[in-house]
Design a protein around this motif. Sequence first.
Motif, PDB file in Angstrom:
ATOM      1  N   ARG A 166      -7.338 -15.067   3.079  1.00  9.30           N
ATOM      2  CA  ARG A 166      -7.650 -13.914   3.924  1.00  9.30           C
ATOM      3  C   ARG A 166      -8.144 -14.325   5.314  1.00  9.30           C
ATOM      4  O   ARG A 166      -7.886 -13.630   6.301  1.00  9.30           O
ATOM      5  N   ILE A 167      -8.878 -15.440   5.400  1.00 11.03           N
ATOM      6  CA  ILE A 167      -9.458 -15.843   6.679  1.00 11.03           C
ATOM      7  C   ILE A 167      -8.378 -16.363   7.617  1.00 11.03           C
ATOM      8  O   ILE A 167      -8.270 -15.946   8.769  1.00 11.03           O
ATOM      9  N   CYS A 184     -13.614 -18.080  -3.025  1.00 11.13           N
ATOM     10  CA  CYS A 184     -12.705 -17.301  -3.870  1.00 11.13           C
ATOM     11  C   CYS A 184     -12.601 -15.855  -3.397  1.00 11.13           C
ATOM     12  O   CYS A 184     -11.641 -15.159  -3.729  1.00 11.13           O
ATOM     13  N   LYS A 185     -13.576 -15.404  -2.618  1.00 11.19           N
ATOM     14  CA  LYS A 185     -13.520 -14.048  -2.061  1.00 11.19           C
ATOM     15  C   LYS A 185     -12.398 -13.901  -1.033  1.00 11.19           C
ATOM     16  O   LYS A 185     -12.032 -12.785  -0.665  1.00 11.19           O
ATOM     17  N   TRP A 223      -0.088  -6.324   3.483  1.00 16.79           N
ATOM     18  CA  TRP A 223      -1.206  -7.017   4.122  1.00 16.79           C
ATOM     19  C   TRP A 223      -0.859  -7.366   5.568  1.00 16.79           C
ATOM     20  O   TRP A 223      -1.690  -7.219   6.472  1.00 16.79           O
ATOM     21  N   LYS A 224       0.366  -7.824   5.790  1.00 13.65           N
ATOM     22  CA  LYS A 224       0.812  -8.174   7.146  1.00 13.65           C
ATOM     23  C   LYS A 224       0.935  -6.937   8.037  1.00 13.65           C
ATOM     24  O   LYS A 224       0.531  -6.946   9.201  1.00 13.65           O
ATOM     25  N   LEU A 225       1.523  -5.871   7.519  1.00 11.44           N
ATOM     26  CA  LEU A 225       1.720  -4.643   8.299  1.00 11.44           C
ATOM     27  C   LEU A 225       0.401  -4.031   8.742  1.00 11.44           C
ATOM     28  O   LEU A 225       0.313  -3.424   9.813  1.00 11.44           O
ATOM     29  N   THR A 226      -0.619  -4.170   7.924  1.00 14.10           N
ATOM     30  CA  THR A 226      -1.932  -3.603   8.241  1.00 14.10           C
ATOM     31  C   THR A 226      -2.867  -4.625   8.872  1.00 14.10           C
ATOM     32  O   THR A 226      -4.066  -4.369   9.006  1.00 14.10           O
ATOM     33  N   SER A 227      -2.311  -5.778   9.257  1.00 10.09           N
ATOM     34  CA  SER A 227      -3.094  -6.865   9.865  1.00 10.09           C
ATOM     35  C   SER A 227      -4.293  -7.255   9.006  1.00 10.09           C
ATOM     36  O   SER A 227      -5.415  -7.442   9.492  1.00 10.09           O
ATOM     37  N   GLY A 228      -4.038  -7.350   7.699  1.00  4.08           N
ATOM     38  CA  GLY A 228      -5.055  -7.819   6.775  1.00  4.08           C
ATOM     39  C   GLY A 228      -6.070  -6.782   6.347  1.00  4.08           C
ATOM     40  O   GLY A 228      -7.057  -7.104   5.674  1.00  4.08           O
ATOM     41  N   LYS A 229      -5.819  -5.517   6.669  1.00  2.00           N
ATOM     42  CA  LYS A 229      -6.791  -4.476   6.328  1.00  2.00           C
ATOM     43  C   LYS A 229      -6.562  -3.877   4.939  1.00  2.00           C
ATOM     44  O   LYS A 229      -7.420  -3.154   4.438  1.00  2.00           O
ATOM     45  N   ARG A 230      -5.384  -4.148   4.335  1.00  2.00           N
ATOM     46  CA  ARG A 230      -5.088  -3.543   3.035  1.00  2.00           C
ATOM     47  C   ARG A 230      -4.463  -4.576   2.112  1.00  2.00           C
ATOM     48  O   ARG A 230      -3.427  -5.172   2.431  1.00  2.00           O
ATOM     49  N   PHE A 231      -5.092  -4.776   0.962  1.00  2.00           N
ATOM     50  CA  PHE A 231      -4.597  -5.698  -0.060  1.00  2.00           C
ATOM     51  C   PHE A 231      -4.376  -4.877  -1.323  1.00  2.00           C
ATOM     52  O   PHE A 231      -5.316  -4.578  -2.061  1.00  2.00           O
ATOM     53  N   ALA A 232      -3.134  -4.462  -1.553  1.00  2.00           N
ATOM     54  CA  ALA A 232      -2.834  -3.535  -2.647  1.00  2.00           C
ATOM     55  C   ALA A 232      -1.396  -3.704  -3.102  1.00  2.00           C
ATOM     56  O   ALA A 232      -0.562  -4.311  -2.417  1.00  2.00           O
ATOM     57  N   THR A 233      -1.114  -3.152  -4.269  1.00  2.00           N
ATOM     58  CA  THR A 233       0.234  -3.112  -4.827  1.00  2.00           C
ATOM     59  C   THR A 233       0.395  -1.770  -5.533  1.00  2.00           C
ATOM     60  O   THR A 233      -0.553  -0.979  -5.596  1.00  2.00           O
TER      61      THR A 233
END
Length: 575
Positions: free
Chosen positions: A146-147, A216-217, A230-240
Amino acid sequence: MSCYSCLLVVTAFLFSPNLSFPPTQALDIQLKVNRALLTSSKHPNAKLVGSIDQGTSSSRFLLFTSQGEVAASAQVELNQIFNEENEGWHEHSPEELWMNTRACMNAVGDAIRDVSVSGDDGRNWKLVLSAIGITNQRETTIAWNRITGEPYHNAIVWDDTRTSNIVKEIGKRGDNALFRDRTGLPIASYFAGSKVKWLLDNVEQLRRDVEDEEMCKHVCFGTVDAWLLWKLTSGKRFATDVSNASRWLFMDLKTCQFDQELIDRICRPHKLPMNCLPEICPSSFLFGNVNADCGLGSFFENVPISGVLGDQQAALFGQTAFEKGQAKNTYGTGLFLMMNTGNSPVPSTHGLLTTVGYQLGTGGDVIYALEGSVSHSGSTIRWLRDQLHLIESASDVEKYAATTSSNQGLYLVPAFAGLFSPHWNSNARACIVGITAGHHRGHICRAAMEASCYQTKEVFDAITNDSGVTISSLNVDGGATANKLMMQFQADMLDVPVVKPLVMETTALGAAFAAGLAVNVWKDLDEIKALWTITETFEPSMDESKRAKNWKGWNKAVQRSFDWIDEDGDVDTED
């Protein structure tokens, strides 16, 4: 970017020696724009829905009108990464997946930037994108940080077989019944969970980060949909979505949530925290909005991303198979026959997968499906072209197959990476049997073409046996449906009509439908159903004795492919 961020980026790549970088040459993007359709007076509100279709062989972006018609599309081929030293390994560059997707979206956005439509009031209105849906190759697995935003390793593609020994070891523990009951899936290298285990076993920096309480976070494991979101939201959303999540070996089919016990049983001795996995959401749902910093043009800025479906579930939805007992078959890289089983999962005892079809909104029922997954269909034709050089293009198969009236006893079993449904035999390998001196290129092309039809029948019969439902006709989609000889043979072997829809882009259309429903482009399933029309139907005409003879020969050939690889993973050869 801070010095700290720069250091992290460099570190990620230093610890990822097997990470491939996207090619630097200009992309060969195939762009199509139907300006007449875009400016047609029958679309005065200019409602458009976009669909990202990230498949195994290419990246695509399509624009659909509110009538379900393709108004524009862009496509670019995806590089396939194979490892000569490791048979069965198949990877993609995660960065290339994203860069190709972004390039296709920008190509379409730039092409229609100046297009406007005339409203009823006589004024010209700019085209507006109402929503974006995502559909993707399922099970392909990516781990990233994420970083840094960087992947730890190349994406492991769904048909990669490197985890065969991992799943054998898991199977020896006696967990097969548990996984079948909770996930609807057999323990197989096909699914994302075994790929997660391999990454933890073999990527040192990833393993260290997962084992570190703080780092691990920042670890993300996801399928391609989660990576693109994740890419489209510039890392703001991690979902499926539930359809993709159901392909991990980690999700409980009844709760539609990841199950820590299942995760632990697959990943042991590693401890994988739940926060490393994406949030599971409905398929038609507001996941987030396109972020202005993701590298897309102004046409896409802040557009809702409101639909996500695995590719085969998207095709089921795009074929408007909304009722229990309705089925579709998609001929792509692989071959996937899926039937809607309603709001209850149907266990399989005939080698099928019990999976999630889709869910519309947080209050909607989860719709389940039975699926037969076959690893090689279009890829078999590509093998004829790229490896054997028997054809110059996929369309040549029909031409050469038509030079002979039958296979004359020659069968090709495309078990290049073992056999999936309904056999689940990872030790099988491809074979051509029944060859005589009288056979020629036409027979091999016909055998390759017919193999997809025989494998479809295997799955078709298994679905009937598992569900007790008689499928009276089969809706089809995918590139191979352009082959009329093949579609007729398919109808003959199934002994039911094979039906082609007018709009063949059913996978991308399904994702667009899911996205549009969430933002009221379409008000309900009935409105979508009314858009689906038939373009061609193939009626069965083969007599039963010939069908039975063909089927007997196929089954003999399949038996010849079994157990070519021994338990140690070596080819079973004579000394």
